[in-house]
Design an enzyme around this catalytic site. Structure first.
Site, PDB file in Angstrom:
ATOM      1  CB  CYS A  12     -21.470 -27.279  -3.721  1.00  0.00           C
ATOM      2  SG  CYS A  12     -20.635 -27.782  -2.117  1.00  0.00           S
ATOM      3  CG  HIS A  41     -23.585 -27.466   9.263  1.00  0.00           C
ATOM      4  ND1 HIS A  41     -23.295 -27.699  10.615  1.00  0.00           N
ATOM      5  CD2 HIS A  41     -22.499 -27.109   8.981  1.00  0.00           C
ATOM      6  CE1 HIS A  41     -22.057 -27.805  10.875  1.00  0.00           C
ATOM      7  NE2 HIS A  41     -21.577 -27.322   9.920  1.00  0.00           N
ATOM      8  CB  CYS A  98     -14.406 -30.397  -1.361  1.00  0.00           C
ATOM      9  SG  CYS A  98     -14.676 -29.458  -2.741  1.00  0.00           S
ATOM     10  CD  GLU A 128     -12.689 -24.883   3.676  1.00  0.00           C
ATOM     11  OE1 GLU A 128     -13.917 -24.524   3.422  1.00  0.00           O
ATOM     12  OE2 GLU A 128     -11.831 -24.035   2.886  1.00  0.00           O
ATOM     13  CB  CYS A 194     -14.929 -22.928  -3.810  1.00  0.00           C
ATOM     14  SG  CYS A 194     -16.204 -23.865  -4.612  1.00  0.00           S
ATOM     15  CB  SER A 222     -26.948 -23.659   6.945  1.00  0.00           C
ATOM     16  OG  SER A 222     -26.483 -23.183   5.750  1.00  0.00           O
ATOM     17  CB  SER A 223     -23.032 -19.203   8.450  1.00  0.00           C
ATOM     18  OG  SER A 223     -22.215 -20.169   7.555  1.00  0.00           O
ATOM     19  CG  ASN A 224     -24.362 -22.209   2.781  1.00  0.00           C
ATOM     20  OD1 ASN A 224     -25.227 -22.179   1.893  1.00  0.00           O
ATOM     21  ND2 ASN A 224     -24.033 -23.193   3.635  1.00  0.00           N
TER      22      ASN A 224
HETATM   23 FE1  F3S Z   1     -18.412 -27.074  -1.943  1.00  0.00          FE
HETATM   24 FE2  F3S Z   1     -15.879 -27.899  -2.354  1.00  0.00          FE
HETATM   25 FE3  F3S Z   1     -16.685 -25.568  -3.221  1.00  0.00          FE
HETATM   26  S1  F3S Z   1     -17.216 -28.453  -0.790  1.00  0.00           S
HETATM   27  S2  F3S Z   1     -18.195 -25.069  -1.826  1.00  0.00           S
HETATM   28  S3  F3S Z   1     -17.464 -27.322  -4.055  1.00  0.00           S
HETATM   29  S4  F3S Z   1     -14.816 -26.095  -2.198  1.00  0.00           S
END
Ligand code: F3S
Length: 283
Positions: A12, A41, A98, A128, A194, A222-224
């Site tokens: 991202c 990760h 970020c 986070e 986000c 990686s959980s996502n």
């Molecule tokens: Fe990535 Fe920042 Fe969103 S790290 S998931 S763009 S909050």
């Protein structure tokens, strides 16, 4: 083989920015370069960076044992206290948090200074969330699920503000807001989810429903990526989870004509392209 590659596959904006910052610092070679925790990760990326001299520091204790240099804060961010301790220890801090996470830090710092109770929808053990919590100068309560709302204690007249971990499930966040709105508490809701995660999931869901097979590329831890796999699996039973091209078993692909590909937030472009080219030309 016809392939459909998700536009949202891979890093991202925040992760890409952080990885690029580490590379920039490593190439500048002015001082030893460290990251506070692995930058993402993904073992391959971390190993490649380690070959360029970037070392991962896991704790404040470890930090005290290494030569001073540049410490890069990863996209998850850290608490105000950790940041100032790193500086006090003599390191130059390069903040690659970020900007979307940084915005939450600012909200939490300002609102808590005004005496508001901070509510964070998120996973209490996630770095986070630990970081966000650390920008509050007052009390914080973390809400992982609707059940936690039963234990929320807000005294009379107390104002509160609700923020969310950036990767918190948006539907779950809406549910929490709905329940909270019925309590009559004075809560200012800030939707800080986000949409990078949501967009990636939506696109994966759509592609999975249009193909014969789906490949999800991501780190085992990686959980996502795991979540993406679950979503794709629901839309397409022939869904395969791989970390790199080596894990791909070509046998089942003989009966497919269209293959969809997506990848988690910590999967480098190089690996995605490698898989895509292989599927397109060799299967
Ligand atoms: Fe990535 Fe920042 Fe969103 S790290 S998931 S763009 S909050």
């Amino acid at each position: 083989m016809e392939t459909i590659l998700a536009k949202t596959a891979g890093f991202c904006f925040g992760v890409k920015r952080a990885v690029e910052e580490v590379l920039r610092q490593a190439e500048a070679g002015k001082a030893p370069v460290y990251t506070f925790g692995p930058i993402i990760h993904n073992d391959q990326v971390v190993n490649e960076l380690s070959d360029k001299g970037v070392r991962v520091i896991h704790s404040m204790e470890e930090l005290k044992t290494v030569p001073r240099g540049i410490m890069i804060i990863r996209s998850h961010g850290v608490s105000e206290q950790i940041q100032s301790e790193i500086e006090k220890a003599g390191f130059q801090v390069v903040d690659a948090t970020c900007p979307f996470v940084k915005k939450i830090h600012r909200i939490v710092a300002e609102e808590s200074r005004e005496g508001k109770l901070i509510l964070i929808a998120g996973d209490a053990s996630h770095p986070e969330v630990e970081g966000i919590r650390g920008w509050s100068s007052g009390p914080v309560q973390i809400i992982e699920s609707a059940e936690d709302l039963e234990n929320i204690s807000i005294s009379e007249g107390q104002k509160a503000v609700l923020v969310a971990q950036t990767t918190f499930n948006y539907k779950k966040f809406e549910e929490l807001v709905e329940i909270l709105s019925q309590t009559g508490y004075d809560i200012n809701v800030m939707n800080t989810v986000c949409n990078a995660t949501e967009e990636r999931q939506q696109e994966a869901r759509r592609i999975a429903s249009e193909v014969d097979a789906m490949i999800v590329i991501g780190g085992r831890h990686s959980s996502n990526s795991q979540k993406l796999y679950d979503i794709c699996r629901r839309g397409c039973t022939n869904t395969y989870f791989i970390e790199t091209l080596v894990d791909l078993d070509s046998k089942p692909f003989q009966s497919f004509r269209r293959v969809g590909i997506t990848a988690g937030a910590s999967t480098p472009k190089k690996i995605i392209e490698e898989v895509r080219n292989y599927v397109r030309t060799k299967l």
